[in-house]
Enzyme design. Structure first.
Site, mmCIF file in Angstrom:
data_model
loop_
_atom_site.group_PDB
_atom_site.id
_atom_site.type_symbol
_atom_site.label_atom_id
_atom_site.label_comp_id
_atom_site.label_asym_id
_atom_site.label_seq_id
_atom_site.Cartn_x
_atom_site.Cartn_y
_atom_site.Cartn_z
ATOM 1 N N GLU A 65 0.789 -1.070 0.045
ATOM 2 C CA GLU A 65 -0.006 0.024 -0.147
ATOM 3 C C GLU A 65 1.121 1.311 -0.129
ATOM 4 O OE1 GLU A 65 -3.001 0.076 -0.493
ATOM 5 O OE2 GLU A 65 -3.123 -2.390 -0.451
ATOM 6 N N HIS B 37 1.950 2.158 -3.391
ATOM 7 C CA HIS B 37 1.044 2.860 -4.305
ATOM 8 C C HIS B 37 1.279 4.519 -3.982
ATOM 9 C CE1 HIS B 37 -1.180 -0.289 -6.137
ATOM 10 N NE2 HIS B 37 -1.665 -0.798 -4.901
ATOM 11 N N GLU C 147 -0.300 -2.261 -9.580
ATOM 12 C CA GLU C 147 -0.242 -3.386 -8.615
ATOM 13 C C GLU C 147 1.291 -4.120 -8.601
ATOM 14 O OE1 GLU C 147 -2.343 -4.065 -6.462
ATOM 15 O OE2 GLU C 147 -3.390 -2.180 -6.750
ATOM 16 N N ASP D 86 3.755 -4.074 -5.933
ATOM 17 C CA ASP D 86 4.454 -5.372 -5.177
ATOM 18 C C ASP D 86 5.967 -5.231 -5.309
ATOM 19 O OD1 ASP D 86 2.049 -6.592 -4.731
ATOM 20 O OD2 ASP D 86 1.963 -7.833 -6.616
#
Length: 428
Positions: A295, A298, A372, A376
């Site tokens: 998170e 991001h 994503e 990761d």
């Protein structure tokens, strides 16, 4: 040259307008039918992959009995979605062919002559009526399907309270925004879209900043993560990567479902990490920090800002195109509403615009999957890959996820890469 009708003679211009309305009507029917058929085909392709061999990297996600349960869950949802989507499609066609929108428009006009009030009543009736019709489906999915497979924790009282709160929130917030957009239309004419764009852009930014503070508490209880080993580990990681984090909250997701999640919201001083209590229950400490590192990735990669900019840009494009159609009475007449109006044109435009919306949605999903992978990678590089891999496997197992989705279904619908793709990326 004149054309004869049952009522006498009509001018060539009226004949052309009638033809345009007919073309628009059947364009709307064609768009809805094509979208329905595409979804049916995609769902069937995905269904045919349910029993495909599980990739070797995912062989430890389910044991044999768990995998049978996962297949049964997916098959049940496939059948349910086929029935519910077919019902919605048939209902929409019936509404168009038998003058449903004209009927609702007539009800709204019987109470008032004010254009803004008529529009609010029109959309209010459609929104609440549609939700009432679909309530038996959502009730069945919650209390039969989700209950059968051990996910549901919602009580019937909470289910209906959520419905009522959702209606009130939509009526209040949606009503205010719609009323202002209609006022802009009356005041600024064709340029209304610029003012509406500014309004919706402001609302989008405001909700991104304060959604967790203002909206979430209406439905869930949020409490600061208590002092202890988990909080210390999270704060240690945040300090290591230079991420200022003061707001770490736990949300009581377990009162509705056993499924787990975590999300990041806001930016600047309003940024916060929210962990579902089910996530804390299902994962160990290192895995939770790995999820949080994802998170943070991001945020560090500015994905939230990029998504906001893209959303605001697409809103502006949509409103601009709406401004080109909204004054065309044939758009309203194409859905059966004889009296031209902003609200009827908006319904017709929304359907006509949906193919463009599908295309922009494909691009948004593509970039979402790309983001994503980047998040990761950030977690892998700043923390570790293995705990993120094990956390993803546990979350997939606990939600009975599809481990073998069809590539076409992924391309059209997935905002996250499939589990196998994420694990292979993390191991690369």
């Amino acid at each position: 040259m004149n054309w004869k009708t049952k009522g006498g003679l009509i001018s060539p211009q009226v004949e052309i307008n009638c033809m345009s309305t007919t073309v628009l009507f059947y364009s709307i029917i064609s768009i809805l039918s094509l979208q329905f058929l595409i979804e049916i085909v995609l769902d069937h392709l995905n269904y045919k992959r349910f029993k495909d061999p599980v990739p070797e990297e995912l062989s430890d996600v389910f044991n044999s009995s768990e995998y049978e349960k996962s297949q049964a869950y997916k098959a049940t949802n496939y059948t349910f979605n086929l029935i519910s989507s077919s019902f919605s499609f048939i209902l929409m066609l019936a509404f168009l062919f038998f003058g449903g929108f004209a009927w609702v428009d007539g009800i709204a006009r019987s109470y008032t002559e004010d254009p803004i009030a008529i529009a609010l009543l029109f959309f209010g009736i459609i929104m609440i009526g549609s939700d009432l019709i679909n309530t038996p489906f959502s009730y069945y999915q919650t209390f039969v399907i989700e209950e059968r497979f051990g996910f549901n924790k919602t009580t019937k009282k909470l289910f209906f309270l959520d419905k009522i709160k959702g209606w009130l929130m939509t009526l209040i917030l949606g009503g205010i925004i719609l009323a202002l957009v209609l006022w802009f239309y009356q005041w600024a004419g064709a340029n209304f879209w610029l003012y509406a764009w500014g309004l919706i852009a402001f609302f989008t930014l405001f909700m991104n900043l304060f959604y967790s503070k203002l909206i979430v508490p209406l439905f869930n209880k949020q409490t600061p993560l208590e002092e202890g080993s988990l909080r210390n580990s999270i704060e240690h990681y945040a300090k290591k990567v230079g991420f200022e984090l003061q707001n770490i909250f736990v949300i009581d997701g377990s009162k509705r479902s056993t499924k787990a999640n975590a999300y990041f919201s806001g930016f600047g001083k309003e940024k916060r990490i929210t962990l579902y209590d089910t996530l804390i229950k299902d994962l160990d400490e290192e895995e939770i920090v790995a999820v949080l590192a994802h998170e943070v990735g991001h945020y560090k990669r500015k994905h939230i800002i990029y998504n906001l900019i893209a959303s605001i840009f697409l809103t502006g494009l949509t409103l601009f195109l709406l401004s080109l159609f909204v004054n065309n009475p044939e758009v309203a007449m194409a859905i059966g509403v004889v009296t031209p109006s902003f609200h009827a044109a908006l319904i017709g435009f929304a359907i006509l615009y949906s193919p463009i919306s599908e295309i922009t949605g494909l691009f948004m999903n593509y970039f979402s999957r790309k983001f994503e992978y980047e998040a990761d990678d950030y977690a892998k590089n700043t923390f570790a890959s293995q705990p993120l891999i094990t956390s993803l496997k546990k979350l997939s197992k606990n939600s009975l996820s599809n481990l073998t989705p069809h590539p076409a279904y992924v391309f059209m619908h997935y905002s996250h890469p499939p589990l196998i793709a994420r694990i292979r990326n993390l191991k690369a």
